[in-house]
Design a protein around this motif. Structure first.
Motif, PDB file in Angstrom:
ATOM      1  N   ASN A   1       0.796  -1.229   0.000  1.00 51.57           N
ATOM      2  CA  ASN A   1       0.000   0.000   0.000  1.00 51.57           C
ATOM      3  C   ASN A   1       0.823   1.272   0.000  1.00 51.57           C
ATOM      4  O   ASN A   1       0.458   2.229  -0.682  1.00 51.57           O
ATOM      5  CB  ASN A   1      -0.938   0.024   1.215  1.00 51.57           C
ATOM      6  CG  ASN A   1      -1.899  -1.135   1.213  1.00 51.57           C
ATOM      7  OD1 ASN A   1      -1.768  -2.037   2.012  1.00 51.57           O
ATOM      8  ND2 ASN A   1      -2.844  -1.134   0.298  1.00 51.57           N
ATOM      9  N   LEU A   2       1.874   1.332   0.781  1.00 47.94           N
ATOM     10  CA  LEU A   2       2.597   2.596   0.909  1.00 47.94           C
ATOM     11  C   LEU A   2       3.683   2.780  -0.149  1.00 47.94           C
ATOM     12  O   LEU A   2       3.669   3.764  -0.881  1.00 47.94           O
ATOM     13  CB  LEU A   2       3.190   2.721   2.317  1.00 47.94           C
ATOM     14  CG  LEU A   2       2.163   2.758   3.441  1.00 47.94           C
ATOM     15  CD1 LEU A   2       2.829   2.889   4.789  1.00 47.94           C
ATOM     16  CD2 LEU A   2       1.173   3.885   3.235  1.00 47.94           C
ATOM     17  N   VAL A   3       4.620   1.856  -0.242  1.00 48.23           N
ATOM     18  CA  VAL A   3       5.755   2.023  -1.151  1.00 48.23           C
ATOM     19  C   VAL A   3       5.318   2.219  -2.607  1.00 48.23           C
ATOM     20  O   VAL A   3       5.815   3.130  -3.277  1.00 48.23           O
ATOM     21  CB  VAL A   3       6.759   0.860  -1.004  1.00 48.23           C
ATOM     22  CG1 VAL A   3       7.836   0.912  -2.071  1.00 48.23           C
ATOM     23  CG2 VAL A   3       7.393   0.894   0.388  1.00 48.23           C
ATOM     24  N   PRO A   4       4.377   1.428  -3.124  1.00 48.50           N
ATOM     25  CA  PRO A   4       3.980   1.636  -4.527  1.00 48.50           C
ATOM     26  C   PRO A   4       3.324   2.995  -4.794  1.00 48.50           C
ATOM     27  O   PRO A   4       3.257   3.431  -5.939  1.00 48.50           O
ATOM     28  CB  PRO A   4       2.968   0.517  -4.800  1.00 48.50           C
ATOM     29  CG  PRO A   4       3.179  -0.489  -3.735  1.00 48.50           C
ATOM     30  CD  PRO A   4       3.708   0.265  -2.547  1.00 48.50           C
ATOM     31  N   ASN A   5       2.857   3.665  -3.772  1.00 50.45           N
ATOM     32  CA  ASN A   5       2.154   4.940  -3.954  1.00 50.45           C
ATOM     33  C   ASN A   5       2.978   6.158  -3.557  1.00 50.45           C
ATOM     34  O   ASN A   5       2.461   7.276  -3.553  1.00 50.45           O
ATOM     35  CB  ASN A   5       0.842   4.911  -3.170  1.00 50.45           C
ATOM     36  CG  ASN A   5      -0.114   3.900  -3.756  1.00 50.45           C
ATOM     37  OD1 ASN A   5      -0.491   4.000  -4.911  1.00 50.45           O
ATOM     38  ND2 ASN A   5      -0.477   2.903  -2.983  1.00 50.45           N
ATOM     39  N   LEU A   6       4.240   5.952  -3.219  1.00 53.91           N
ATOM     40  CA  LEU A   6       5.092   7.074  -2.854  1.00 53.91           C
ATOM     41  C   LEU A   6       5.505   7.853  -4.097  1.00 53.91           C
ATOM     42  O   LEU A   6       5.750   7.268  -5.149  1.00 53.91           O
ATOM     43  CB  LEU A   6       6.361   6.574  -2.147  1.00 53.91           C
ATOM     44  CG  LEU A   6       6.180   6.024  -0.747  1.00 53.91           C
ATOM     45  CD1 LEU A   6       7.493   5.427  -0.238  1.00 53.91           C
ATOM     46  CD2 LEU A   6       5.698   7.098   0.210  1.00 53.91           C
ATOM     47  N   PRO A   7       5.618   9.172  -3.982  1.00 58.81           N
ATOM     48  CA  PRO A   7       6.114   9.944  -5.126  1.00 58.81           C
ATOM     49  C   PRO A   7       7.613   9.670  -5.299  1.00 58.81           C
ATOM     50  O   PRO A   7       8.302   9.301  -4.334  1.00 58.81           O
ATOM     51  CB  PRO A   7       5.869  11.399  -4.699  1.00 58.81           C
ATOM     52  CG  PRO A   7       5.830  11.358  -3.209  1.00 58.81           C
ATOM     53  CD  PRO A   7       5.295  10.007  -2.832  1.00 58.81           C
ATOM     54  N   PRO A   8       8.145   9.846  -6.492  1.00 60.86           N
ATOM     55  CA  PRO A   8       9.566   9.560  -6.741  1.00 60.86           C
ATOM     56  C   PRO A   8      10.515  10.291  -5.796  1.00 60.86           C
ATOM     57  O   PRO A   8      11.554   9.755  -5.423  1.00 60.86           O
ATOM     58  CB  PRO A   8       9.778  10.018  -8.186  1.00 60.86           C
ATOM     59  CG  PRO A   8       8.426   9.981  -8.802  1.00 60.86           C
ATOM     60  CD  PRO A   8       7.446  10.265  -7.703  1.00 60.86           C
ATOM     61  N   ILE A   9      10.140  11.480  -5.357  1.00 62.99           N
ATOM     62  CA  ILE A   9      11.029  12.247  -4.483  1.00 62.99           C
ATOM     63  C   ILE A   9      11.259  11.538  -3.143  1.00 62.99           C
ATOM     64  O   ILE A   9      12.277  11.735  -2.491  1.00 62.99           O
ATOM     65  CB  ILE A   9      10.518  13.688  -4.273  1.00 62.99           C
ATOM     66  CG1 ILE A   9      11.626  14.554  -3.678  1.00 62.99           C
ATOM     67  CG2 ILE A   9       9.267  13.694  -3.407  1.00 62.99           C
ATOM     68  CD1 ILE A   9      11.331  16.032  -3.717  1.00 62.99           C
ATOM     69  N   ALA A  10      10.344  10.681  -2.750  1.00 66.62           N
ATOM     70  CA  ALA A  10      10.488   9.960  -1.486  1.00 66.62           C
ATOM     71  C   ALA A  10      11.656   8.986  -1.519  1.00 66.62           C
ATOM     72  O   ALA A  10      12.165   8.604  -0.471  1.00 66.62           O
ATOM     73  CB  ALA A  10       9.197   9.213  -1.153  1.00 66.62           C
ATOM     74  N   ALA A  11      12.083   8.585  -2.699  1.00 71.21           N
ATOM     75  CA  ALA A  11      13.198   7.647  -2.819  1.00 71.21           C
ATOM     76  C   ALA A  11      14.555   8.349  -2.755  1.00 71.21           C
ATOM     77  O   ALA A  11      15.584   7.695  -2.655  1.00 71.21           O
ATOM     78  CB  ALA A  11      13.082   6.867  -4.124  1.00 71.21           C
ATOM     79  N   GLU A  12      14.544   9.662  -2.808  1.00 70.79           N
ATOM     80  CA  GLU A  12      15.806  10.403  -2.753  1.00 70.79           C
ATOM     81  C   GLU A  12      16.352  10.427  -1.340  1.00 70.79           C
ATOM     82  O   GLU A  12      15.608  10.415  -0.367  1.00 70.79           O
ATOM     83  CB  GLU A  12      15.600  11.832  -3.252  1.00 70.79           C
ATOM     84  CG  GLU A  12      15.255  11.896  -4.719  1.00 70.79           C
ATOM     85  CD  GLU A  12      15.142  13.318  -5.214  1.00 70.79           C
ATOM     86  OE1 GLU A  12      15.597  14.251  -4.511  1.00 70.79           O
ATOM     87  OE2 GLU A  12      14.590  13.504  -6.309  1.00 70.79           O
ATOM     88  N   LEU A  13      17.662  10.466  -1.237  1.00 72.24           N
ATOM     89  CA  LEU A  13      18.297  10.552   0.075  1.00 72.24           C
ATOM     90  C   LEU A  13      18.001  11.923   0.674  1.00 72.24           C
ATOM     91  O   LEU A  13      18.120  12.944  -0.012  1.00 72.24           O
ATOM     92  CB  LEU A  13      19.803  10.326  -0.031  1.00 72.24           C
ATOM     93  CG  LEU A  13      20.215   8.946  -0.533  1.00 72.24           C
ATOM     94  CD1 LEU A  13      21.732   8.883  -0.714  1.00 72.24           C
ATOM     95  CD2 LEU A  13      19.755   7.866   0.436  1.00 72.24           C
TER      96      LEU A  13
END
Length: 142
Positions: free
Chosen positions: A90-102
């Motif tokens: 539910n959460l990870v697939p719906n995160l915006p790309p910026i959430a993956a940035e350090l």
């Protein structure tokens, strides 16, 4: 999507109830409560809500297919399995790309630079005076 309108496990009202439960303060007139915002969660309360939602959503829900790689990776009906399932489905697939940035990349590339240092250093005395003036001390309440 975490709340599911047709779910018998977790609807929007269930999420609201979990929020209210985690945000509950027995004595709103206490000194501790005076420093807390109403309808806002502290970090530990937020984590409590996330864990409670995961258990409500997945503890009684059918488990992923046993042949599924995710099932082999610790998806059970325990709290850890429920939380893992909530995060991965539910959460990870719906995160915006910026959430993956350090989180430190912006500070390192934009703030910790010679130009920023040169802009602030001449104003350090004024900044320190402002800080001292508007510092909120826990013991004074101001």
């Amino acid at each position: 999507k975490i709340p599911e309108p047709d779910s018998r496990y977790i609807k929007r009202g269930d999420c609201d109830t979990l929020f209210i439960t985690a945000d509950y303060v027995e004595d709103r007139a206490s000194d501790e409560a005076a420093h807390m915002e109403s309808n806002a969660l502290l970090r530990f309360e937020f984590l409590e809500v996330v864990i409670r939602i995961s258990v409500a959503k997945y503890a009684d829900a059918p488990a992923p297919d046993a042949d599924d790689a995710a099932a082999a990776h610790g998806h059970g009906h325990g709290v850890v399995g429920c939380l893992r399932r909530l995060l991965e489905e539910n959460l990870v697939p719906n995160l915006p790309p910026i959430a993956a940035e350090l989180s430190d990349d912006f500070r390192t590339s934009r703030l910790y630079t010679r130009e920023v240092d040169e802009a602030f250093v001449p104003h350090v005395p004024l900044l320190k005076m402002l800080y001292k003036r508007y510092l909120v001390r826990a013991d004074s309440g101001r």
